[in-house]
Scaffold this active site. Structure first.
Site, mmCIF file in Angstrom:
data_model
loop_
_atom_site.group_PDB
_atom_site.id
_atom_site.type_symbol
_atom_site.label_atom_id
_atom_site.label_comp_id
_atom_site.label_asym_id
_atom_site.label_seq_id
_atom_site.Cartn_x
_atom_site.Cartn_y
_atom_site.Cartn_z
ATOM 1 N N GLY A 50 0.780 -1.228 0.000
ATOM 2 C CA GLY A 50 0.000 0.000 0.000
ATOM 3 C C GLY A 50 0.815 1.283 0.000
ATOM 4 O O GLY A 50 0.252 2.368 0.126
ATOM 5 N N GLN A 51 2.135 1.198 -0.154
ATOM 6 C CA GLN A 51 2.949 2.411 -0.175
ATOM 7 C C GLN A 51 2.689 3.165 -1.468
ATOM 8 O O GLN A 51 2.833 2.615 -2.560
ATOM 9 C CB GLN A 51 4.438 2.075 -0.044
ATOM 10 C CG GLN A 51 5.319 3.299 0.070
ATOM 11 C CD GLN A 51 6.789 2.944 0.302
ATOM 12 O OE1 GLN A 51 7.179 1.783 0.339
ATOM 13 N NE2 GLN A 51 7.596 3.978 0.470
ATOM 14 N N THR A 52 2.271 4.419 -1.349
ATOM 15 C CA THR A 52 1.974 5.236 -2.525
ATOM 16 C C THR A 52 3.013 6.323 -2.763
ATOM 17 O O THR A 52 3.135 6.814 -3.865
ATOM 18 C CB THR A 52 0.592 5.899 -2.401
ATOM 19 O OG1 THR A 52 0.555 6.689 -1.213
ATOM 20 C CG2 THR A 52 -0.513 4.843 -2.363
ATOM 21 N N HIS A 54 3.279 6.746 10.146
ATOM 22 C CA HIS A 54 2.034 7.391 10.551
ATOM 23 C C HIS A 54 1.810 7.207 12.045
ATOM 24 O O HIS A 54 1.932 6.098 12.559
ATOM 25 C CB HIS A 54 0.839 6.772 9.820
ATOM 26 C CG HIS A 54 0.843 6.999 8.353
ATOM 27 N ND1 HIS A 54 0.130 8.012 7.763
ATOM 28 C CD2 HIS A 54 1.480 6.346 7.350
ATOM 29 C CE1 HIS A 54 0.315 7.966 6.458
ATOM 30 N NE2 HIS A 54 1.137 6.955 6.185
ATOM 31 N N HIS A 66 7.695 7.106 5.386
ATOM 32 C CA HIS A 66 7.067 7.963 6.386
ATOM 33 C C HIS A 66 6.242 7.073 7.312
ATOM 34 O O HIS A 66 5.579 6.151 6.869
ATOM 35 C CB HIS A 66 6.202 9.059 5.756
ATOM 36 C CG HIS A 66 5.204 8.554 4.763
ATOM 37 N ND1 HIS A 66 5.556 8.094 3.500
ATOM 38 C CD2 HIS A 66 3.865 8.436 4.835
ATOM 39 C CE1 HIS A 66 4.469 7.715 2.857
ATOM 40 N NE2 HIS A 66 3.427 7.910 3.656
#
Length: 117
Positions: free
Chosen positions: A86-88, A95, A93
């Protein structure tokens, strides 16, 4: 790296020499913060030990600020590594997502384990 969106820190909440924290533009809840290494690096495992320590130090420091400002009941901490996860944005970074009692009907788990026979 030009055009990354995370390589040029803006509206910082807190920072140290190797990383910074800012409120997430696509917030999942009030107080949602991301912690970002200053060096452009694709994922958590590509950071060196000093960068990982700097990011985790900021995660702890920013949690204190979020707790004072938003009084959440709990937190989710997350990092996506790779597109399949799911890394876009290909700049690591972490969360810090504040959670509030009753914000979802069942807060348990995000990823369900599937046993294969």
């Amino acid at each position: 790296m030009s055009g990354c969106g995370l390589c040029e820190p803006a509206e910082l909440v807190i920072e140290n020499d190797l990383a910074y924290a800012r409120y997430e533009g696509n917030s999942l809840s009030p107080g949602h913060v991301i912690v970002v290494p200053r060096r452009h690096v694709a994922d958590f495992f590509d950071m060196d030990g000093m960068e990982q320590a700097a990011v985790l130090q900021l995660l702890n420091r920013v949690r204190v600020l979020v707790q004072k400002e938003h009084s959440p009941d709990g937190y989710n901490i997350g990092v996506n590594v790779g597109k399949a996860a799911g890394q876009t944005r290909m700049h690591v970074h972490l969360h810090l997502i504040p959670r509030y009692a009753g914000d979802v009907p069942d807060p348990r788990g995000g990823i369900r384990c599937v046993l294969r026979k």
